[in-house]
Design a protein around this motif. Sequence first.
Motif, PDB file in Angstrom:
ATOM      1  N   VAL A 189       0.814  -1.215   0.000  1.00 48.45           N
ATOM      2  CA  VAL A 189       0.000   0.000   0.000  1.00 48.45           C
ATOM      3  C   VAL A 189       0.851   1.270   0.000  1.00 48.45           C
ATOM      4  O   VAL A 189       0.536   2.224  -0.725  1.00 48.45           O
ATOM      5  N   PRO A 190       1.951   1.352   0.765  1.00 54.25           N
ATOM      6  CA  PRO A 190       2.760   2.572   0.712  1.00 54.25           C
ATOM      7  C   PRO A 190       3.313   2.885  -0.669  1.00 54.25           C
ATOM      8  O   PRO A 190       3.589   4.050  -0.980  1.00 54.25           O
ATOM      9  N   VAL A 191       3.499   1.868  -1.515  1.00 49.84           N
ATOM     10  CA  VAL A 191       3.975   2.099  -2.872  1.00 49.84           C
ATOM     11  C   VAL A 191       2.893   2.786  -3.700  1.00 49.84           C
ATOM     12  O   VAL A 191       3.178   3.552  -4.620  1.00 49.84           O
ATOM     13  N   ILE A 192       1.629   2.513  -3.369  1.00 50.96           N
ATOM     14  CA  ILE A 192       0.506   3.132  -4.086  1.00 50.96           C
ATOM     15  C   ILE A 192       0.265   4.544  -3.588  1.00 50.96           C
ATOM     16  O   ILE A 192       0.160   5.488  -4.376  1.00 50.96           O
ATOM     17  N   VAL A 193       0.171   4.689  -2.277  1.00 54.32           N
ATOM     18  CA  VAL A 193      -0.096   6.005  -1.678  1.00 54.32           C
ATOM     19  C   VAL A 193       1.254   6.647  -1.393  1.00 54.32           C
ATOM     20  O   VAL A 193       1.738   6.632  -0.267  1.00 54.32           O
ATOM     21  N   VAL A 194       1.872   7.195  -2.408  1.00 54.24           N
ATOM     22  CA  VAL A 194       3.225   7.711  -2.294  1.00 54.24           C
ATOM     23  C   VAL A 194       3.295   9.096  -2.909  1.00 54.24           C
ATOM     24  O   VAL A 194       2.593   9.407  -3.876  1.00 54.24           O
ATOM     25  N   SER A 195       4.126   9.941  -2.323  1.00 49.89           N
ATOM     26  CA  SER A 195       4.380  11.260  -2.881  1.00 49.89           C
ATOM     27  C   SER A 195       5.578  11.149  -3.810  1.00 49.89           C
ATOM     28  O   SER A 195       6.610  10.587  -3.435  1.00 49.89           O
ATOM     29  N   VAL A 196       5.463  11.648  -5.020  1.00 45.46           N
ATOM     30  CA  VAL A 196       6.530  11.479  -5.998  1.00 45.46           C
ATOM     31  C   VAL A 196       7.040  12.818  -6.491  1.00 45.46           C
ATOM     32  O   VAL A 196       6.303  13.802  -6.572  1.00 45.46           O
ATOM     33  N   ASN A 197       8.316  12.835  -6.811  1.00 48.77           N
ATOM     34  CA  ASN A 197       8.941  13.981  -7.443  1.00 48.77           C
ATOM     35  C   ASN A 197       9.465  13.500  -8.785  1.00 48.77           C
ATOM     36  O   ASN A 197      10.508  12.871  -8.862  1.00 48.77           O
ATOM     37  N   GLY A 198       8.711  13.773  -9.821  1.00 47.38           N
ATOM     38  CA  GLY A 198       9.091  13.281 -11.134  1.00 47.38           C
ATOM     39  C   GLY A 198       7.861  13.048 -11.994  1.00 47.38           C
ATOM     40  O   GLY A 198       6.731  13.125 -11.509  1.00 47.38           O
ATOM     41  N   PRO A 199       8.041  12.741 -13.263  1.00 49.37           N
ATOM     42  CA  PRO A 199       6.930  12.569 -14.209  1.00 49.37           C
ATOM     43  C   PRO A 199       6.321  11.177 -14.144  1.00 49.37           C
ATOM     44  O   PRO A 199       6.384  10.394 -15.086  1.00 49.37           O
ATOM     45  N   TYR A 200       5.722  10.847 -13.003  1.00 49.13           N
ATOM     46  CA  TYR A 200       5.178   9.509 -12.754  1.00 49.13           C
ATOM     47  C   TYR A 200       3.747   9.462 -13.276  1.00 49.13           C
ATOM     48  O   TYR A 200       2.815   9.932 -12.632  1.00 49.13           O
ATOM     49  N   THR A 201       3.535   8.877 -14.461  1.00 51.02           N
ATOM     50  CA  THR A 201       2.234   8.890 -15.118  1.00 51.02           C
ATOM     51  C   THR A 201       1.456   7.595 -14.870  1.00 51.02           C
ATOM     52  O   THR A 201       1.988   6.625 -14.344  1.00 51.02           O
ATOM     53  N   GLU A 202       0.202   7.604 -15.321  1.00 51.23           N
ATOM     54  CA  GLU A 202      -0.629   6.416 -15.202  1.00 51.23           C
ATOM     55  C   GLU A 202      -0.021   5.247 -15.991  1.00 51.23           C
ATOM     56  O   GLU A 202      -0.039   4.102 -15.546  1.00 51.23           O
ATOM     57  N   ARG A 203       0.523   5.554 -17.158  1.00 51.30           N
ATOM     58  CA  ARG A 203       1.144   4.510 -17.976  1.00 51.30           C
ATOM     59  C   ARG A 203       2.351   3.912 -17.249  1.00 51.30           C
ATOM     60  O   ARG A 203       2.605   2.706 -17.326  1.00 51.30           O
ATOM     61  N   ASP A 204       3.087   4.744 -16.517  1.00 46.05           N
ATOM     62  CA  ASP A 204       4.250   4.252 -15.775  1.00 46.05           C
ATOM     63  C   ASP A 204       3.819   3.304 -14.665  1.00 46.05           C
ATOM     64  O   ASP A 204       4.498   2.310 -14.390  1.00 46.05           O
ATOM     65  N   ARG A 205       2.695   3.608 -14.028  1.00 45.93           N
ATOM     66  CA  ARG A 205       2.169   2.721 -12.986  1.00 45.93           C
ATOM     67  C   ARG A 205       1.827   1.353 -13.574  1.00 45.93           C
ATOM     68  O   ARG A 205       2.093   0.312 -12.966  1.00 45.93           O
ATOM     69  N   LYS A 206       1.238   1.350 -14.763  1.00 46.88           N
ATOM     70  CA  LYS A 206       0.890   0.090 -15.419  1.00 46.88           C
ATOM     71  C   LYS A 206       2.132  -0.734 -15.715  1.00 46.88           C
ATOM     72  O   LYS A 206       2.184  -1.941 -15.431  1.00 46.88           O
ATOM     73  N   LEU A 207       3.138  -0.094 -16.329  1.00 45.56           N
ATOM     74  CA  LEU A 207       4.349  -0.812 -16.709  1.00 45.56           C
ATOM     75  C   LEU A 207       5.060  -1.353 -15.479  1.00 45.56           C
ATOM     76  O   LEU A 207       5.533  -2.501 -15.485  1.00 45.56           O
ATOM     77  N   TRP A 208       5.138  -0.551 -14.417  1.00 48.75           N
ATOM     78  CA  TRP A 208       5.819  -0.980 -13.195  1.00 48.75           C
ATOM     79  C   TRP A 208       5.152  -2.228 -12.625  1.00 48.75           C
ATOM     80  O   TRP A 208       5.835  -3.194 -12.263  1.00 48.75           O
TER      81      TRP A 208
END
Length: 336
Positions: free
Chosen positions: A32-51
């Motif tokens: 869950v912490p990986v999902i509810v995370v604050s990010v600094n960078g261009p973290y897009t929906e597509r990046d979440r899928k690929l990861w």
Amino acid sequence: MKRATLPAKRPVPTGNPWIPSPDDPATVPVPVPVIVVSVNGPYTERDRKLWAFLLQAVWNALDESAIHELQVQAINRVFRELGGEHDSRWIWDSATRLTETIVKWQYTEGDTRYDGIAALFSAQMSRSARKTGVLRFQFPGLLIPILKDPRRFARLRTHFMIELSGKYAVTLYELLESVANKDVPELRARVDELRRWLKVPEGKLLRWQDFRRYVLEPAVKQINDNPTGAGLRVRMQLAKEGRAITWVVFEVLKTAERRAIEAQLHNTEKQLPLFAVRLHTSTYEKAKAAAAGWDIYALEAEWKAWGRQQKDWPPKNPDAAFLGFCKQRGPIADRR
């Protein structure tokens, strides 16, 4: 005398990330912490899928190899089948963004294992690396023990995530899965908090009416449009403080099909077809050499379908058994 406490069973993926199947959906547990995370960078929906896809694809090798290698065309084949682009260059672009993403943990619930982890992913992105057509990547070493043994996790449906096209639907779906198995399956969040989680650009859609119309309602609709794929439906309710909408409550309702699948997961005898027969990443490469010209993932599905009818299933050494099956098929060019 106290009865000995058995160690908690670690969550594992189900299904096959390479072969979409409504009867055996591919799922991957994500902390869950990986999902509810604050990010600094261009973290897009597509990046979440690929990861998430890459995590499931190399799950069995996480403890064995620091560097993983997957054919970019093979990755893109799955995404293309589920509505993605024909050109695979987006995978390199997405992997680049993932390597540039810096994370700040918000909800670790006292889990000190996250201390010192500032990234989710790294990969070789040079021109020479791209020319090989092979994505060489790794998950941070400090993150791997957490991925394999999370204290709280969401079981994400990999192919359903890939099919989602809405700008905010992927993240909302991940958030919903983080509460789906609670006694009270509700996600309750303040509006400002929800905006941060969904990464709504600062200064945009500041009016509640716009946030609801252009962010929440389209995301909820897309998830509810395919309850079979999602394994759930969601109801959205609003709560006020005074005259202003300050809270949003999402109620998660699992489908009957999902409840049936989860009942199987809790039945030890029925876990074998789902969990026990999982192959290492390196086995697929060996299988491609042994059965050149065949779709290896289709052969795997055929092999498992045959195996489940055998009395001695699952095999003691699944990798060797599958390679033997592929060798019997042989290269297509050798068949008359």
